[in-house]
Scaffold this motif. Structure first.
Motif, PDB file in Angstrom:
ATOM      1  N   GLY A  45      -2.164   6.729  -2.220  1.00 47.17           N
ATOM      2  CA  GLY A  45      -3.409   6.254  -1.870  1.00 47.17           C
ATOM      3  C   GLY A  45      -4.957   7.082  -2.180  1.00 47.17           C
ATOM      4  O   GLY A  45      -4.949   7.575  -3.339  1.00 47.17           O
ATOM      5  N   GLY A  80      -0.122   4.502   0.212  1.00 44.07           N
ATOM      6  CA  GLY A  80      -0.797   5.651   0.750  1.00 44.07           C
ATOM      7  C   GLY A  80       0.313   6.287   1.606  1.00 44.07           C
ATOM      8  O   GLY A  80       1.349   5.804   1.658  1.00 44.07           O
ATOM      9  N   GLY A  88       0.720  -1.117  -0.156  1.00 44.48           N
ATOM     10  CA  GLY A  88      -0.069  -0.045   0.033  1.00 44.48           C
ATOM     11  C   GLY A  88       0.704   1.142   0.045  1.00 44.48           C
ATOM     12  O   GLY A  88       1.712   1.442   0.926  1.00 44.48           O
ATOM     13  N   ASP A  91       1.908  -1.542  -4.701  1.00 47.81           N
ATOM     14  CA  ASP A  91       0.783  -1.101  -4.578  1.00 47.81           C
ATOM     15  C   ASP A  91      -0.068  -1.532  -5.715  1.00 47.81           C
ATOM     16  O   ASP A  91       0.569  -1.659  -7.012  1.00 47.81           O
TER      17      ASP A  91
END
Length: 73
Positions: A50, A22, A20, A43
């Protein structure tokens, strides 16, 4: 995407895998890499940030931007 990720994992070993990209994921990946860990950040999308990027969220420090552009934003 799956084929590329499988190839990376087959040939490389990582100390830290961050899933991820983000804000928290990017900060985590940077922190672990600065500590010397071999780090990979993955990701599903091709950009960082994100939902703050994907959701077109307005800037987090809006007060600064309004001062910078004389309140026209």
């Amino acid at each position: 995407m799956k084929k590329t990720l499988q190839n990376i994992i087959e040939f490389e070993e990582f100390d830290v895998i961050v899933a991820g990209a983000g804000i928290a994921g990017v900060c985590s990946a940077i922190a672990s890499a600065r500590e010397g860990a071999k780090t990979i950040l993955i990701d599903r999308y091709g950009f960082l940030g994100g939902m703050s990027t994907a959701g077109m969220v307005s800037p987090f420090m809006k007060y600064w931007i309004e001062d910078e552009f004389d309140g026209r934003v």
